[in-house]
Design a protein around this motif. Structure first.
Motif, short mmCIF file in Angstrom:
data_model
loop_
_atom_site.label_atom_id
_atom_site.label_comp_id
_atom_site.label_asym_id
_atom_site.label_seq_id
_atom_site.Cartn_x
_atom_site.Cartn_y
_atom_site.Cartn_z
N LEU A 198 -3.77 5.95 10.21
CA LEU A 198 -3.90 5.72 11.65
C LEU A 198 -2.67 5.02 12.21
O LEU A 198 -2.17 5.38 13.29
N LEU A 199 -2.16 4.03 11.48
CA LEU A 199 -0.94 3.35 11.91
C LEU A 199 0.21 4.35 12.01
O LEU A 199 0.94 4.36 13.02
N PHE A 200 0.35 5.17 11.00
CA PHE A 200 1.41 6.18 10.99
C PHE A 200 1.25 7.14 12.17
O PHE A 200 2.22 7.45 12.88
N ALA A 201 0.02 7.62 12.40
CA ALA A 201 -0.23 8.59 13.47
C ALA A 201 0.01 7.98 14.85
O ALA A 201 0.62 8.61 15.72
N VAL A 202 -0.46 6.77 15.06
CA VAL A 202 -0.32 6.13 16.38
C VAL A 202 1.14 5.86 16.70
O VAL A 202 1.64 6.18 17.80
N LEU A 203 1.87 5.25 15.75
CA LEU A 203 3.26 4.90 16.03
C LEU A 203 4.15 6.13 16.18
O LEU A 203 5.05 6.16 17.02
N THR A 204 3.90 7.16 15.38
CA THR A 204 4.70 8.37 15.53
C THR A 204 4.35 9.10 16.83
O THR A 204 5.23 9.73 17.44
N THR A 205 3.11 9.02 17.28
CA THR A 205 2.74 9.62 18.56
C THR A 205 3.44 8.91 19.71
O THR A 205 3.96 9.56 20.64
N VAL A 206 3.48 7.60 19.67
CA VAL A 206 4.21 6.84 20.70
C VAL A 206 5.68 7.24 20.70
O VAL A 206 6.30 7.45 21.76
#
Length: 254
Positions: A198-206
């Motif tokens: 989730l951390l990876f997905a959220v930060l890469t989406t931003v």
């Protein structure tokens, strides 16, 4: 010899990228074929691991975005041959990912878990489609141009480099950024969403949303026709039922 050396440098950079790209599929998808995955066994305390992961993602974001800006490219080509600029970007992007894969720290914890067989199949298909869309998008843009091989090949042959026209066909007739849409599918389509994932997905989406704004600013400067294209084609999600830019051009000509 100089031309050959630049060409071999470009080929080596591409080879490193290709291996890194294949590893990325296993890393994000938690495939057993790779030694380190996004959801491995936690080896640090939660806050220490979180700090390491944020730092690793920050290194990749800064490198990937800063080296893509025209001002940085102009500065870099004062140091290295212009034909090697794109290969250098590809090489450093790969090294930043290798650093992330090597030192990524799983966080433990589970945000969601899809146990339904059909649901897992759908998410697995979406994950695979995301990677296929990535590759397809690079082909539409000219895969070898995007990854530096066209530039080093032209200089090896002594031919002048000419920029490619704006791409508006295929997936680019449906959305302006199918490559980024593919990345988002790869990061979010998972039946098991851990805290680290989730951390990876959220930060890469931003990062993707910020990168789109920066990239479109550069595209407007390089391609005046991009303003018209941006008005006609949505950013990431297609709007079905509307004419593509090619159909609208044909209608205008008719």
């Amino acid at each position: 010899m100089k031309r050959l050396a630049i060409f071999l440098y470009g080929v080596a950079s591409y080879a490193i990228f290709f291996v890194t790209f294949l590893y990325a599929i296993g890393f994000v998808g938690n495939l057993p074929q790779v030694p380190n995955t996004i959801d491995g066994t936690p080896g640090l305390g939660f806050w220490s691991a979180l700090g390491v992961d944020v730092l690793l993602l920050g290194v990749f974001v800064v490198q990937h975005s800063a080296m893509a800006r025209p001002a940085f490219k102009r500065w870099l080509t004062l140091i290295i041959p212009q034909a090697a600029e794109r290969s250098t970007y590809v090489l450093f992007s790969s090294l930043a990912l290798i650093l992330l894969f090597s030192f990524w720290q799983p966080l433990g914890g589970l945000i969601w878990q899809v146990d339904n067989h059909s649901g897992r199949l759908v998410l697995g298909a979406a994950f695979g489609f995301g990677w296929a869309l990535l590759i397809y998008s690079t082909v539409l843009l000219n895969h070898f141009e995007l990854l530096g091989l066209r530039q080093v090949s032209l200089q090896l042959l002594g031919k002048p480099y000419e920029p490619l026209p704006l791409q508006e066909s295929g997936a680019y007739a449906l959305v302006r950024h199918p490559l980024y849409a593919g990345w988002l599918l790869c990061f979010w389509a998972t039946p098991s969403m851990s805290a680290a994932h989730l951390l990876f997905a959220v930060l890469t989406t931003v990062y993707v949303l910020i990168a789109i704004r920066l990239e479109e600013r550069d595209l407007l400067a390089a391609h005046p026709e991009y303003r018209r294209y941006r008005q006609q084609v949505p950013k990431l999600l297609p709007r079905f039922g509307r004419k593509s830019p090619q159909d609208e051009k044909a209608s205008e000509l008719a």
